[in-house]
Motif scaffolding. Structure first.
Motif, PDB file in Angstrom:
ATOM      1  N   ARG A 168      34.517  23.032 101.480  1.00  0.00           N
ATOM      2  CA  ARG A 168      35.925  23.067 101.070  1.00  0.00           C
ATOM      3  C   ARG A 168      36.133  23.937  99.832  1.00  0.00           C
ATOM      4  NH1 ARG A 168      35.567  16.917 101.938  1.00  0.00           N
ATOM      5  NH2 ARG A 168      36.323  16.655 104.070  1.00  0.00           N
ATOM      6  N   LEU A 169      35.239  23.828  98.851  1.00  0.00           N
ATOM      7  CA  LEU A 169      35.404  24.631  97.643  1.00  0.00           C
ATOM      8  C   LEU A 169      35.164  26.108  97.928  1.00  0.00           C
ATOM      9  CD1 LEU A 169      33.836  22.328  94.927  1.00  0.00           C
ATOM     10  CD2 LEU A 169      36.235  22.979  95.162  1.00  0.00           C
ATOM     11  N   ASP A 170      34.193  26.417  98.768  1.00  0.00           N
ATOM     12  CA  ASP A 170      33.984  27.808  99.169  1.00  0.00           C
ATOM     13  C   ASP A 170      35.256  28.359  99.806  1.00  0.00           C
ATOM     14  OD1 ASP A 170      31.384  27.500  98.304  1.00  0.00           O
ATOM     15  OD2 ASP A 170      30.503  27.490 100.325  1.00  0.00           O
ATOM     16  N   ARG A 171      35.832  27.573 100.696  1.00  0.00           N
ATOM     17  CA  ARG A 171      37.039  27.999 101.399  1.00  0.00           C
ATOM     18  C   ARG A 171      38.196  28.235 100.425  1.00  0.00           C
ATOM     19  NH1 ARG A 171      37.337  24.101 105.767  1.00  0.00           N
ATOM     20  NH2 ARG A 171      38.508  22.772 104.335  1.00  0.00           N
ATOM     21  N   ALA A 172      38.223  27.454  99.343  1.00  0.00           N
ATOM     22  CA  ALA A 172      39.297  27.589  98.354  1.00  0.00           C
ATOM     23  C   ALA A 172      39.132  28.840  97.498  1.00  0.00           C
ATOM     24  CB  ALA A 172      39.333  26.347  97.459  1.00  0.00           C
ATOM     25  N   PHE A 173      37.898  29.159  97.112  1.00  0.00           N
ATOM     26  CA  PHE A 173      37.693  30.225  96.129  1.00  0.00           C
ATOM     27  C   PHE A 173      37.227  31.550  96.719  1.00  0.00           C
ATOM     28  CE2 PHE A 173      37.344  26.377  93.459  1.00  0.00           C
ATOM     29  CZ  PHE A 173      38.310  26.700  92.516  1.00  0.00           C
ATOM     30  N   LEU A 174      36.710  31.549  97.926  1.00  0.00           N
ATOM     31  CA  LEU A 174      36.197  32.792  98.515  1.00  0.00           C
ATOM     32  C   LEU A 174      37.272  33.872  98.701  1.00  0.00           C
ATOM     33  CD1 LEU A 174      33.451  31.971 101.159  1.00  0.00           C
ATOM     34  CD2 LEU A 174      33.425  33.838  99.507  1.00  0.00           C
ATOM     35  N   PRO A 175      38.467  33.537  99.153  1.00  0.00           N
ATOM     36  CA  PRO A 175      39.451  34.606  99.327  1.00  0.00           C
ATOM     37  C   PRO A 175      39.693  35.413  98.059  1.00  0.00           C
ATOM     38  CG  PRO A 175      40.179  32.638 100.467  1.00  0.00           C
ATOM     39  CD  PRO A 175      38.969  32.247  99.667  1.00  0.00           C
ATOM     40  N   GLN A 176      39.748  34.728  96.918  1.00  0.00           N
ATOM     41  CA  GLN A 176      39.957  35.430  95.654  1.00  0.00           C
ATOM     42  C   GLN A 176      38.746  36.277  95.296  1.00  0.00           C
ATOM     43  OE1 GLN A 176      38.437  33.521  92.630  1.00  0.00           O
ATOM     44  NE2 GLN A 176      38.908  35.133  91.152  1.00  0.00           N
ATOM     45  N   MET A 177      37.528  35.777  95.544  1.00  0.00           N
ATOM     46  CA  MET A 177      36.326  36.556  95.289  1.00  0.00           C
ATOM     47  C   MET A 177      36.296  37.809  96.160  1.00  0.00           C
ATOM     48  SD  MET A 177      33.276  33.705  94.974  1.00  0.00           S
ATOM     49  CE  MET A 177      33.140  32.589  93.578  1.00  0.00           C
ATOM     50  N   ILE A 178      36.634  37.642  97.432  1.00  0.00           N
ATOM     51  CA  ILE A 178      36.642  38.776  98.356  1.00  0.00           C
ATOM     52  C   ILE A 178      37.682  39.808  97.923  1.00  0.00           C
ATOM     53  CG2 ILE A 178      37.173  39.464 100.720  1.00  0.00           C
ATOM     54  CD1 ILE A 178      35.942  36.764 101.603  1.00  0.00           C
ATOM     55  N   LYS A 179      38.841  39.345  97.499  1.00  0.00           N
ATOM     56  CA  LYS A 179      39.881  40.255  97.018  1.00  0.00           C
ATOM     57  C   LYS A 179      39.397  41.057  95.818  1.00  0.00           C
ATOM     58  CE  LYS A 179      44.675  40.345  95.395  1.00  0.00           C
ATOM     59  NZ  LYS A 179      45.895  39.524  95.106  1.00  0.00           N
ATOM     60  N   ASN A 180      38.636  40.383  94.928  1.00  0.00           N
ATOM     61  CA  ASN A 180      38.103  41.056  93.743  1.00  0.00           C
ATOM     62  C   ASN A 180      36.889  41.922  94.057  1.00  0.00           C
ATOM     63  OD1 ASN A 180      40.049  39.765  92.235  1.00  0.00           O
ATOM     64  ND2 ASN A 180      38.671  38.165  91.474  1.00  0.00           N
ATOM     65  N   GLY A 181      36.282  41.692  95.228  1.00  0.00           N
ATOM     66  CA  GLY A 181      35.090  42.445  95.603  1.00  0.00           C
ATOM     67  C   GLY A 181      33.843  42.026  94.870  1.00  0.00           C
ATOM     68  N   SER A 182      33.846  40.801  94.314  1.00  0.00           N
ATOM     69  CA  SER A 182      32.669  40.316  93.587  1.00  0.00           C
ATOM     70  C   SER A 182      32.722  38.804  93.468  1.00  0.00           C
ATOM     71  CB  SER A 182      32.583  40.934  92.188  1.00  0.00           C
ATOM     72  OG  SER A 182      33.677  40.510  91.392  1.00  0.00           O
TER      73      SER A 182
END
Length: 264
Positions: free
Chosen positions: A120-134
């Motif tokens: 669940r936490l991965d699902r919450a924060f991954l989109p922002q990480m992917i958008k930032n590219g890191s």
């Protein structure tokens, strides 16, 4: 000390979230990342007596979906997201006695904490990480994912095996998008939770705590290093893995067990 000199600023400007970060290995990890210069957020059900050294605390019960949602809402509102996510929360509170004493509730609670909370936490924060590219995600699993103990931690072992598999699969999906995903699988760590487990085995088996501890060592086939890990030793490995020095590492499980697993 190495962590106070060579590496003290390597995480400056980074925001890190460490679940279960108020006790045991989680607390040691949070403090290690803070010493490296990161802004560190820690979660737990109850606030500690002292979060210490500027750690930001978020109260959360991550065994339920709303717990993860609440953490994400507060972290995004306060910090705009995270650069480092350490899914450390985990543990086993199931009774000793083998498969026959385990109820559906035992299984469900263990899977919620050890597998679904990280998902669940991965699902919450991954989109922002992917958008930032890191970004870096660390899943704290266990050698029980490969070396299960049937007496009192069978659901825990199954959940951690699932976490290891999930972590590898996730890395294949997101590494090309700039997010590194890694697994750290400790053997025995001498934490308060480990001591409570030894106490439960002691009470259920009618033996001393020392004998219970030895029985766990025996069940694992012994620990060649001669002892369980210190929380700080696990923290030092995590500190390296989330750093720029480990920039080419992703999709890998790192075992820190004092040589416990007897096979290659």
């Amino acid at each position: 000390m190495i962590e106070n000199t060579v590496y003290q600023n390597e995480l400056s400007g980074k925001v890190a979230l460490v679940t279960g970060g108020t006790k045991g290995a989680g607390k040691a990890i949070a403090e290690r990342l803070k010493r490296a210069g990161a802004q560190v957020i820690v979660t737990a059900r109850n606030a500690p007596d002292d979060t210490g050294h500027g750690l930001y605390f978020v109260a959360a019960d991550l065994s339920a979906p709303e717990g993860a949602a609440g953490v994400a809402k507060e972290v995004f509102g306060k910090f705009g997201g995270v650069d480092i996510l350490v899914n450390n929360l985990g543990g086993s509170e199931t009774p000793a006695g083998g498969f026959a004493v385990l109820t559906d509730v035992d299984w469900e609670q263990t899977l919620q904490i050890n597998l679904l909370a990280p998902v669940r936490l991965d699902r919450a924060f991954l989109p922002q990480m992917i958008k930032n590219g890191s970004g870096v995600i660390i899943h704290i699993a266990s050698i029980q994912g490969k070396l299960p103990l049937h007496d009192s931690t069978l659901p825990y072992a199954a959940a951690k095996a699932g976490l290891i598999n999930y972590s590898k699969g996730l890395s294949k999906e997101v590494s090309s998008k700039g997010v590194r995903v890694l697994t750290v699988s400790p053997g025995g760590i001498m934490t308060d939770a480990a001591q409570r487990m030894m106490q439960r085995i002691s009470e259920s088996s009618g033996i001393s705590v020392e004998e219970a501890t030895q029985s766990v060592l025996n069940a694992l086939g012994g620990v060649p290093f001669g002892r369980f890990a210190k929380p700080e030793e696990v923290a030092e490995l995590v500190g390296f893995l989330v750093s720029p020095r480990a920039g080419y590492l992703t999709g890998t499980e790192f075992v820190i067990d004092g040589g416990t697993i007897p096979t290659v």
